[in-house]
Design a protein around this motif. Structure first.
Motif, PDB file in Angstrom:
ATOM      1  N   THR A  80      48.322  33.309  33.852  1.00 31.77           N
ATOM      2  CA  THR A  80      48.309  34.774  33.826  1.00 31.77           C
ATOM      3  C   THR A  80      48.192  35.279  32.390  1.00 31.77           C
ATOM      4  OG1 THR A  80      49.693  34.836  35.808  1.00 31.77           O
ATOM      5  CG2 THR A  80      49.589  36.830  34.478  1.00 31.77           C
ATOM      6  N   GLY A 137      48.090  42.482  38.159  1.00 34.09           N
ATOM      7  CA  GLY A 137      48.227  43.924  38.257  1.00 34.09           C
ATOM      8  C   GLY A 137      46.877  44.598  38.454  1.00 34.09           C
ATOM      9  N   PRO A 138      46.865  45.938  38.434  1.00 38.25           N
ATOM     10  CA  PRO A 138      45.654  46.692  38.786  1.00 38.25           C
ATOM     11  C   PRO A 138      44.500  46.517  37.805  1.00 38.25           C
ATOM     12  CG  PRO A 138      47.372  48.154  37.956  1.00 38.25           C
ATOM     13  CD  PRO A 138      48.009  46.827  38.148  1.00 38.25           C
ATOM     14  N   ARG A 139      44.772  46.081  36.604  1.00 40.66           N
ATOM     15  CA  ARG A 139      43.684  45.935  35.627  1.00 40.66           C
ATOM     16  C   ARG A 139      42.899  44.640  35.815  1.00 40.66           C
ATOM     17  NH1 ARG A 139      46.749  44.430  29.970  1.00 40.66           N
ATOM     18  NH2 ARG A 139      44.650  44.765  29.198  1.00 40.66           N
ATOM     19  N   HIS A 157      46.248  36.981  41.294  1.00 39.93           N
ATOM     20  CA  HIS A 157      45.939  38.412  41.320  1.00 39.93           C
ATOM     21  C   HIS A 157      47.201  39.256  41.392  1.00 39.93           C
ATOM     22  CE1 HIS A 157      44.775  42.241  43.377  1.00 39.93           C
ATOM     23  NE2 HIS A 157      43.964  42.248  42.339  1.00 39.93           N
ATOM     24  N   ASP A 158      48.175  38.801  42.154  1.00 38.93           N
ATOM     25  CA  ASP A 158      49.428  39.546  42.267  1.00 38.93           C
ATOM     26  C   ASP A 158      50.105  39.706  40.913  1.00 38.93           C
ATOM     27  OD1 ASP A 158      49.094  39.829  44.976  1.00 38.93           O
ATOM     28  OD2 ASP A 158      50.443  38.198  45.531  1.00 38.93           O
ATOM     29  N   ARG A 159      49.930  38.738  40.025  1.00 36.90           N
ATOM     30  CA  ARG A 159      50.562  38.805  38.703  1.00 36.90           C
ATOM     31  C   ARG A 159      49.738  39.623  37.703  1.00 36.90           C
ATOM     32  NH1 ARG A 159      54.770  34.670  37.041  1.00 36.90           N
ATOM     33  NH2 ARG A 159      54.327  35.751  35.103  1.00 36.90           N
TER      34      ARG A 159
END
Length: 347
Positions: free
Chosen positions: A334, A174-176, A170-172
């Protein structure tokens, strides 16, 4: 005597230590017959079954931990997400109190962590080994969504390490992006007979299929939905795959999916596979045989050319390292989730 007329007793090529009838070289042998290879695989699998039966498993004698039945919730939609989160957190808090009263501090701590106000649970069931489904990110507005399916020995007590991989992904993203950590089935123990058969996967597959239908209803038709499956979880995904409405299925450290090929999975999704160079699963026999009245093993190795998956690099990953921060496997996963498939480094 001419070797063509030599009595069979003197020169049979299948007699141990007999000379080759054409060259007389005792080191030359016929290639091992497929039937013999199959018997060797059956013997090894039988040994694995026997070991799983005779090795004591401490969890088998563990007393049942009391916990409330899961909350009965409205159908999952974007507008009911907050209601689901609140109800499941409340159940986790109640389960923590019940586990503490029962004297199980480890389970109580695990339940208490899931009950924290920041956690977003779509499912919580504290009974038995436990089940939990957690959302990382804003599911209602995400257009890139990954569902992670774990392998053996993933329980509420060990959920933290599974969640750590989901967080790293999730950290990789991003917000989308949103990641769903789906501990939605009773995983087999690594030292057990169940880890060698598809029984738990057969039970889990309809649950996963139903969950993915709900997720699709929340995120809409345009969202890019990926299914990332690890170890025994790849067997679950293999059983659930036919007709799934997902863009990509990636299998990691797989003992086999139960299918002979990617096309036999019955999905229109792109099928990816990876195995790190330090993953012990490479030494598991990739076969499937009938043994003791059940099916043992999961068939073709998904990273083999004959399977036909899109094999990508996982570097030196060990069996539990595919979501390690900074790893080549996480970078490629990712890219798959984001739909940047042309950037995936292929093996």
């Amino acid at each position: 005597m001419d070797h063509r007329t030599k009595p069979a007793a003197e020169g049979r090529a299948d007699t141990p230590g007999a000379p080759c009838p054409r060259t007389g070289d005792r080191t030359a042998r016929r290639p091992r017959r497929p039937g013999r290879a199959r018997r060797l695989r059956r013997t090894l699998l039988a040994a694995l079954i026997t070991a799983a039966v005779v090795v004591p498993v401490s969890a088998a004698a563990r007393p049942e931990i009391p916990a409330p039945a899961p909350a009965v919730l409205a159908p999952l939609t974007a507008s009911t997400l907050d209601q689901a989160y609140e109800a499941n957190r409340a159940d986790a808090a109640k389960a923590a109190r019940m586990a503490a009263d029962h004297g199980d501090r480890t389970r109580a701590a695990a339940d208490r962590a899931l009950a924290a106000p920041s956690r977003r649970l779509l499912l919580f069931d504290g009974r038995g080994t436990g089940r939990a489904v957690e959302v990382l990110g804003d599911l209602a507005h995400a257009d890139r969504v990954a569902v992670l399916v774990p392998g053996s020995d993933t329980t509420l007590e060990t959920y933290g390490r599974f969640r750590a991989g989901a967080l790293a992904l999730h950290d990789r993203l991003g917000p989308r992006g949103a990641v769903l950590a789906w501990l939605g089935y009773e995983t087999p123990g690594t030292v057990s007979t169940t880890v060698l058969t598809p029984d738990r996967a057969e039970e889990a597959a309809p649950l996963l299929r139903a969950f993915l239908r709900e997720v699709r209803g929340v995120v809409g038709r345009s969202a890019h939905l990926s299914l990332l499956c690890h170890s025994y979880g790849t067997v679950v995904c293999g059983r659930a795959a036919p007709g799934l409405d997902v863009s990509d299925i990636a299998v990691l450290g797989s003992p086999g999916t139960g299918a002979p090929s990617a096309s036999a999975l019955g999905t229109s999704a792109r099928v990816w596979a990876a195995r790190g160079s330090a993953d012990w699963v490479a030494h598991v026999p990739h076969t499937s045989v009938g043994l003791f009245g059940t099916t043992v093993g999961f068939g073709t190795d998904p990273v083999s050319p004959s399977f036909g998956a899109r094999v990508f690099r996982a570097g030196a990953a060990g069996h539990s390292d595919y979501f390690a921060p900074g790893s080549e496997s996480l970078a490629n996963l990712t890219r798959i989730v984001l739909g940047d498939t042309s950037e995936v480094t292929r093996a």
